[in-house]
Write a protein that holds these residues in place. Structure first.
Motif, PDB file in Angstrom:
ATOM      1  N   SER A 139      33.406  34.468 -54.081  1.00  0.00           N
ATOM      2  CA  SER A 139      32.722  33.868 -54.913  1.00  0.00           C
ATOM      3  C   SER A 139      33.367  33.556 -56.086  1.00  0.00           C
ATOM      4  N   TYR A 140      34.401  34.222 -56.476  1.00  0.00           N
ATOM      5  CA  TYR A 140      35.266  33.891 -57.710  1.00  0.00           C
ATOM      6  C   TYR A 140      36.308  32.744 -57.460  1.00  0.00           C
ATOM      7  N   TRP A 141      36.806  32.620 -56.125  1.00  0.00           N
ATOM      8  CA  TRP A 141      37.719  31.749 -55.572  1.00  0.00           C
ATOM      9  C   TRP A 141      37.015  30.449 -55.867  1.00  0.00           C
ATOM     10  N   LEU A 142      35.823  30.309 -55.359  1.00  0.00           N
ATOM     11  CA  LEU A 142      35.007  29.196 -55.061  1.00  0.00           C
ATOM     12  C   LEU A 142      34.653  28.581 -56.372  1.00  0.00           C
ATOM     13  N   THR A 143      34.140  29.524 -57.546  1.00  0.00           N
ATOM     14  CA  THR A 143      33.673  29.221 -58.775  1.00  0.00           C
ATOM     15  C   THR A 143      34.567  29.203 -59.829  1.00  0.00           C
ATOM     16  N   GLN A 144      35.771  29.783 -59.735  1.00  0.00           N
ATOM     17  CA  GLN A 144      36.891  29.561 -60.760  1.00  0.00           C
ATOM     18  C   GLN A 144      38.003  29.310 -60.274  1.00  0.00           C
ATOM     19  N   SER A 145      38.795  29.866 -59.275  1.00  0.00           N
ATOM     20  CA  SER A 145      40.247  29.595 -58.839  1.00  0.00           C
ATOM     21  C   SER A 145      40.303  28.231 -58.412  1.00  0.00           C
ATOM     22  N   LEU A 146      39.443  27.747 -57.546  1.00  0.00           N
ATOM     23  CA  LEU A 146      39.704  26.413 -56.760  1.00  0.00           C
ATOM     24  C   LEU A 146      39.084  25.282 -57.792  1.00  0.00           C
ATOM     25  N   ALA A 147      40.127  24.496 -58.100  1.00  0.00           N
ATOM     26  CA  ALA A 147      40.243  23.474 -59.119  1.00  0.00           C
ATOM     27  C   ALA A 147      39.351  22.451 -58.483  1.00  0.00           C
ATOM     28  N   LEU A 148      38.648  21.654 -59.566  1.00  0.00           N
ATOM     29  CA  LEU A 148      37.995  20.481 -59.052  1.00  0.00           C
ATOM     30  C   LEU A 148      38.934  19.299 -58.437  1.00  0.00           C
ATOM     31  N   GLY A 149      38.476  18.882 -57.399  1.00  0.00           N
ATOM     32  CA  GLY A 149      39.399  17.854 -56.178  1.00  0.00           C
ATOM     33  C   GLY A 149      40.109  18.635 -55.484  1.00  0.00           C
ATOM     34  N   GLY A 150      40.158  20.148 -55.480  1.00  0.00           N
ATOM     35  CA  GLY A 150      40.931  20.901 -54.765  1.00  0.00           C
ATOM     36  C   GLY A 150      40.368  21.130 -53.256  1.00  0.00           C
TER      37      GLY A 150
ATOM     38  N   GLU B 284      21.919  13.380 -47.466  1.00  0.00           N
ATOM     39  CA  GLU B 284      22.375  13.690 -48.884  1.00  0.00           C
ATOM     40  C   GLU B 284      23.718  13.192 -49.123  1.00  0.00           C
ATOM     41  N   GLY B 285      24.718  13.182 -47.933  1.00  0.00           N
ATOM     42  CA  GLY B 285      26.207  12.574 -48.274  1.00  0.00           C
ATOM     43  C   GLY B 285      27.076  13.818 -48.871  1.00  0.00           C
ATOM     44  N   ARG B 286      26.654  14.858 -49.296  1.00  0.00           N
ATOM     45  CA  ARG B 286      27.581  15.842 -49.454  1.00  0.00           C
ATOM     46  C   ARG B 286      26.957  17.374 -49.204  1.00  0.00           C
ATOM     47  N   LEU B 287      27.830  18.188 -48.919  1.00  0.00           N
ATOM     48  CA  LEU B 287      27.469  19.571 -48.535  1.00  0.00           C
ATOM     49  C   LEU B 287      27.312  20.429 -49.922  1.00  0.00           C
ATOM     50  N   ARG B 288      26.197  21.012 -50.086  1.00  0.00           N
ATOM     51  CA  ARG B 288      25.729  21.463 -51.514  1.00  0.00           C
ATOM     52  C   ARG B 288      25.680  23.272 -51.103  1.00  0.00           C
ATOM     53  N   LEU B 289      26.501  24.003 -51.987  1.00  0.00           N
ATOM     54  CA  LEU B 289      26.263  25.370 -51.915  1.00  0.00           C
ATOM     55  C   LEU B 289      25.546  25.960 -53.255  1.00  0.00           C
ATOM     56  N   LEU B 290      24.997  27.056 -53.112  1.00  0.00           N
ATOM     57  CA  LEU B 290      24.764  27.866 -54.341  1.00  0.00           C
ATOM     58  C   LEU B 290      25.261  29.122 -54.292  1.00  0.00           C
ATOM     59  N   VAL B 291      26.132  29.471 -55.188  1.00  0.00           N
ATOM     60  CA  VAL B 291      27.314  30.575 -55.079  1.00  0.00           C
ATOM     61  C   VAL B 291      26.984  31.236 -56.464  1.00  0.00           C
ATOM     62  N   ARG B 292      26.526  32.652 -56.341  1.00  0.00           N
ATOM     63  CA  ARG B 292      26.584  33.582 -57.469  1.00  0.00           C
ATOM     64  C   ARG B 292      27.939  34.362 -57.521  1.00  0.00           C
ATOM     65  N   GLN B 293      28.463  34.627 -58.768  1.00  0.00           N
ATOM     66  CA  GLN B 293      29.585  35.373 -58.803  1.00  0.00           C
ATOM     67  C   GLN B 293      29.173  36.776 -58.464  1.00  0.00           C
ATOM     68  N   GLN B 294      30.132  37.343 -57.742  1.00  0.00           N
ATOM     69  CA  GLN B 294      29.582  38.872 -57.256  1.00  0.00           C
ATOM     70  C   GLN B 294      30.801  39.926 -57.840  1.00  0.00           C
TER      71      GLN B 294
END
Length: 443
Positions: free
Chosen positions: A278-289, A257-267
């Motif tokens: 979960s918050y670092w991945l879904t909120q803190s980490l910027a797009l392109g980070g 598929e060319g990319r690694l896909r994750l499914l992350v729920r905020q805990q």
């Protein structure tokens, strides 16, 4: 010629061939592999024995063996019987704990035999070391490792050093293990776990309006493409910013598929604070980070290499690991697939609805059963859907199906396990375990 009798005979022959390739032949191969490994274990060699649920103990056992060099032989615990240990001179155990002190799935058979094993000779000729992996948030921290240590000592085996207990891959504890290896075996230093840089290229919430916590799909691209190799069922181990901590996530895509896909729920923590990973991945980490990620092999949750039927059972973000497995089956053209998935509301929580319904229409999914607990007055969960399909489940298992369970350990996985015990009976459940037909990635 009697046509009905001929047809019946052909069906029986076809069934026997299927049983041979899906049940008897794999069991025979496992037996032969066990005998070959035991024959190779001469007195001067060191057995490195592992019991893993999600691949971590396997990886640490392999790193332990690598530090010992040609002297070491890596052996999964499920390929041993208690009596086998009497032939060993030195054994190093690397074992994880499942839930509240239980053995990992692959160790259940051995442990049941160990509790019933009776011998006058015991294991007095065996010297051993124990690396116990666990999570201190559970009351029975490193419970299975401690149980194994107590059982080995009760049989007369001599511990080389005190059991090393590791809390969520604590580096200090792992360093203590390496120190023991060096003191007793002059082992080489461990190689660091290889992590590579990845970039977050897309992030989107999949369940707006849900009664549950926000759940996000993340797409990652590897900055070192030659290192981006994984198999469906493997784990993404991610370093969380500069916290010094890591978190594990089931991978939801295949390399094709060319990319690694994750499914992350905020805990949320018990005190109401946000979950670190979960918050670092879904909120803190910027797009392109950028983030550091290690691809950990999880062989206990890999697909069978043959074309036997597969049943996929999960809830919530557990669909991630199942999606990758089904995608692989789709790429192989294997269509005997049955998915049972549960969440809260169909309108908000039907993750990846488009691809799942497409697979159903195309025939990649032969059967799709859904359980949305909040869509009716009486809550309905995955294990209810499984019990409602008792006859079909028995038929699929009789055809050699492998069951893959991914999602919540508390609740879903426990209820599904009880349903399987009730439907298959003690003998059928035990047979499923023995042939490797029950595989779990639960958390």
């Amino acid at each position: 010629m009697n046509t009905p009798l001929l047809t019946t005979g052909l069906l029986i022959a076809a069934w026997l061939v299927l049983v041979w390739f899906t049940v008897w032949r794999p069991a025979r191969l496992r037996h032969e592999q066990r005998r070959e490994r035991e024959a190779a274990l001469t007195p001067e060699r060191i057995a490195v024995i592992y019991a893993s649920q999600g691949g971590t103990a396997t990886e640490l056992a392999e790193r332990t063996a690598a530090s010992l060099g040609a002297r070491a032989l890596v052996i999964p615990l499920n390929e041993l019987e208690p009596a086998s240990l009497a032939r060993f001179g030195t054994a190093l155990f690397v074992v994880s704990t499942y839930g509240e002190g239980d053995p990992p799935d692959m160790a259940q058979g051995f442990y049941r035999q160990a509790l019933q094993w009776q011998t006058t000779a015991g294991l007095t000729s065996l010297r051993f070391g124990m690396l116990a992996l666990g999570d201190s948030s559970y009351q029975q921290f490193c419970g299975f490792g401690r149980q194994m240590q107590e059982w080995l000592s009760s049989q007369g085996a001599q511990p080389l050093f005190e059991t090393v207990q590791v809390d969520r891959l604590d580096e200090a504890a792992l360093q203590q293990w390496q120190t023991h290896l060096n003191q007793h075996f002059q082992a080489q230093s461990w190689q660091d776990i290889p992590a590579t840089p990845w970039r977050l290229v897309q992030r989107s919430q999949l369940n707006p309006g849900s009664q549950g916590a926000p759940c996000y799909e993340l797409l990652l691209e590897c900055q070192a493409p030659e290192s981006a190799s994984w198999e469906a069922g493997d784990i993404a181990q991610i370093a969380i910013g500069d916290s010094g901590q890591q978190r594990d996530y089931s991978i939801a895509s295949t390399p094709s598929e060319g990319r690694l896909r994750l499914l992350v729920r905020q805990q949320q923590q018990a005190d109401g604070s946000p979950g670190l990973g979960s918050y670092w991945l879904t909120q803190s980490l910027a797009l392109g980070g950028e983030l550091q990620l290690h691809l950990r092999r999880n062989a206990q949750f890999h697909l069978s290499t043959d074309d036997r039927p597969a049943i996929f059972i999960g809830n919530g973000t557990g669909l991630a690991g199942l999606r990758a497995l089904i995608q692989t089956r789709h790429e192989r053209g294997q269509k005997a697939n049955w998915l049972l998935f549960g969440e809260r509301q169909r309108a908000c929580d039907f993750f990846w609805q488009d691809i799942l319904t497409q697979w159903l229409a195309q025939g990649t999914l032969e059967k799709l059963d859904l359980a949305f607990s909040r869509d009716q007055a009486e809550k309905r969960y995955v294990h209810h859907a499984l019990r409602e399909a008792t006859a079909q489940l028995k038929d699929w298992v009789a055809r050699g199906a492998v069951l893959y369970v991914c999602g919540s350990r508390e609740g879903m996985a426990q209820d599904v396990d009880q349903a399987l015990r009730d439907i298959l009976g003690a003998h059928g459940y035990e047979d499923l375990l023995k042939r490797g037909g029950y595989r779990r990635d639960v958390y």
